[in-house]
Design a protein around this motif. Structure first.
Motif, mmCIF file in Angstrom:
data_model
loop_
_atom_site.group_PDB
_atom_site.id
_atom_site.type_symbol
_atom_site.label_atom_id
_atom_site.label_comp_id
_atom_site.label_asym_id
_atom_site.label_seq_id
_atom_site.Cartn_x
_atom_site.Cartn_y
_atom_site.Cartn_z
ATOM 1 N N UNK A 25 9.151 11.361 -14.486
ATOM 2 C CA UNK A 25 9.985 11.188 -13.307
ATOM 3 C C UNK A 25 11.443 11.332 -13.711
ATOM 4 N N UNK A 26 12.287 11.630 -12.743
ATOM 5 C CA UNK A 26 13.715 11.764 -12.999
ATOM 6 C C UNK A 26 14.475 10.891 -12.024
ATOM 7 N N UNK A 27 15.580 10.353 -12.486
ATOM 8 C CA UNK A 27 16.476 9.632 -11.590
ATOM 9 C C UNK A 27 16.046 8.192 -11.363
ATOM 10 N N UNK A 28 15.284 7.971 -10.306
ATOM 11 C CA UNK A 28 14.981 6.610 -9.875
ATOM 12 C C UNK A 28 13.906 5.961 -10.733
ATOM 13 N N UNK A 29 14.118 4.670 -11.017
ATOM 14 C CA UNK A 29 13.150 3.882 -11.754
ATOM 15 C C UNK A 29 12.529 2.837 -10.838
ATOM 16 N N UNK A 30 11.282 2.526 -11.101
ATOM 17 C CA UNK A 30 10.679 1.338 -10.523
ATOM 18 C C UNK A 30 11.047 0.179 -11.435
ATOM 19 N N UNK A 69 10.723 9.652 -18.848
ATOM 20 C CA UNK A 69 10.250 8.391 -18.284
ATOM 21 C C UNK A 69 8.907 8.664 -17.635
ATOM 22 N N UNK A 70 7.915 7.879 -17.994
ATOM 23 C CA UNK A 70 6.556 8.103 -17.522
ATOM 24 C C UNK A 70 6.175 7.051 -16.473
ATOM 25 N N UNK A 71 5.804 7.519 -15.300
ATOM 26 C CA UNK A 71 5.251 6.652 -14.258
ATOM 27 C C UNK A 71 3.736 6.719 -14.350
ATOM 28 N N UNK A 129 0.830 -1.201 0.000
ATOM 29 C CA UNK A 129 0.000 0.000 0.000
ATOM 30 C C UNK A 129 0.867 1.254 0.000
ATOM 31 N N UNK A 130 1.956 1.236 0.781
ATOM 32 C CA UNK A 130 2.834 2.409 0.787
ATOM 33 C C UNK A 130 3.487 2.619 -0.572
ATOM 34 N N UNK A 131 3.986 1.550 -1.180
ATOM 35 C CA UNK A 131 4.630 1.708 -2.480
ATOM 36 C C UNK A 131 3.635 2.158 -3.543
ATOM 37 N N UNK A 132 2.408 1.653 -3.476
ATOM 38 C CA UNK A 132 1.380 2.135 -4.397
ATOM 39 C C UNK A 132 1.221 3.643 -4.257
ATOM 40 N N UNK A 133 1.136 4.115 -3.023
ATOM 41 C CA UNK A 133 0.974 5.548 -2.786
ATOM 42 C C UNK A 133 2.198 6.322 -3.286
ATOM 43 N N UNK A 134 3.386 5.821 -2.965
ATOM 44 C CA UNK A 134 4.643 6.485 -3.330
ATOM 45 C C UNK A 134 4.741 6.657 -4.841
ATOM 46 N N UNK A 135 4.381 5.603 -5.602
ATOM 47 C CA UNK A 135 4.414 5.702 -7.051
ATOM 48 C C UNK A 135 3.243 6.527 -7.585
ATOM 49 N N UNK A 136 2.121 6.450 -6.915
ATOM 50 C CA UNK A 136 0.930 7.179 -7.364
ATOM 51 C C UNK A 136 1.167 8.690 -7.346
#
Length: 338
Positions: free
Chosen positions: A149-154, A193-195, A136-143
């Motif tokens: 986005x820049x830098x970090x990728x999922x 890069x599109x999240x 749930x936290x990761x969903x929120x973080x990516x949402x």
């Protein structure tokens, strides 16, 4: 009518036999018709290889030695025949339209060089409150990061044209916890890069608290040279798993003050904790809305533990960076291409 592009789905795997079956079954149910699935097993000791081979259209490769997900992904990318590469972790089961939607996003704008997907709010196997919190936290973080986005990728759900991967790859074989930062920097320097949560999958995160906390610690620690070598010191605090950890670290640091100087000093750590909670107020309201108050209290307690673990990881990484030349060179480009 033009033929649909061949998509090579690359699945690195190590000892995830149970959920690997769910991952591969989800790939057989994709609406995109032209799919090549490559499982790269990293010397698993369970029956992962047998599971993968039970799917007749799956190509199964193996690493020579247990080498980590970066090496497994590189082997899969080298063998792939598709116009599009899609890296999907073996503990993720994609929604049926995930591949098709990722292609549509790539086609929507020529400036887009890669698409990162999101996790569902519900784990792939719902058998642990720790796992539930992490998903749930990761969903929120990516949402909240949706868009460019820049830098970090999922790295768990990532679609990229093969021609672009030839420019920005490979994965750094020395990294198994922060490889997305390394590739992400090279990729976002050249392309958008599109999240997006429109590309989604259910994720089977860590059910064990000790393992989950250790991964948070390790990922934070190994990001230190990435930021410090690039003079982005602020990133040490604002990246990793959370961008609001500083107030929780100060609250922990000041917690002993009431014992040393009297009860009145309890106000300071309490206020710092309130500041920490308020800084993520939007997230807690979201959790409350979909899961209710008791779960939100548990979620906040877990999140505090994670933030404090990040603080320990930052401290350990700074010490290691100061003492180890090898650690400082963890992200050096020559190590990636050698």
């Amino acid at each position: 009518m033009a033929h649909p592009p061949l998509v090579s789905v690359i699945v690195p795997n190590y000892n995830y036999a149970t959920v690997l079956r769910l991952c591969l079954r989800a790939l057989t149910e994709q609406t995109h018709p032209a799919l090549e699935v490559i499982v790269v097993d990293d010397c698993s000791t369970d029956d992962s290889v047998a599971v993968a081979r039970s799917f007749p259209d799956v190509t199964v490769l193996r690493t020579p030695t247990n080498s980590g997900p970066s090496t497994a992904r590189n082997i899969g990318a080298e063998a792939a025949r598709g116009e599009i590469l899609m890296f999907v972790d073996s503990d993720v089961a994609l929604a049926p339209d995930a591949v098709a939607t990722a292609l549509a996003v790539l086609d929507s704008d020529p400036r887009i060089g890669a698409v990162c997907g999101n996790y569902d709010t519900v784990p792939l196997v719902r058998d642990s409150l720790v796992k539930d919190y992490r998903n749930l936290y990761r969903h929120w973080y990516f949402k909240i990061a949706e868009g460019s986005i820049t830098g970090f990728l999922s790295t768990a759900i990532l679609a990229i044209p093969a021609r672009i991967w030839a420019e920005v790859g490979p994965w750094n074989p020395r990294l198994d916890q922060s490889e997305g930062a390394d590739v992400g920097e090279r990729l976002t320097d050249r392309y958008e890069v599109r999240m997006t949560s429109s590309v989604i999958g259910r994720h089977d995160d860590d059910a064990n608290l000790r393992i989950a906390v250790y991964k948070v610690f390790t990922r934070t620690r190994v990001h230190i040279p990435f930021f410090l070598n690039r003079r982005r010191v602020v990133g040490v605090v604002t990246s990793a798993e959370s961008g609001t950890g500083l107030a929780s670290w100060l609250a922990a640091a000041t917690a002993p003050l009431p014992l040393l100087f009297g009860a009145a000093w309890a106000v300071l750590p309490a206020l710092l904790l309130l500041v920490w909670l308020a800084s993520d107020g939007r997230m807690y309201r979201y959790v409350w809305r979909i899961r209710g108050l008791p779960y939100t209290a548990f979620f906040a307690a877990m999140h505090l533990l994670v933030n404090l673990t990040i603080g320990v990881g930052v401290a350990a990484g700074l010490v290691q960076w100061a003492c180890s030349r090898r650690f400082r060179r963890l992200y050096d480009q020559e190590a990636v291409t050698a």
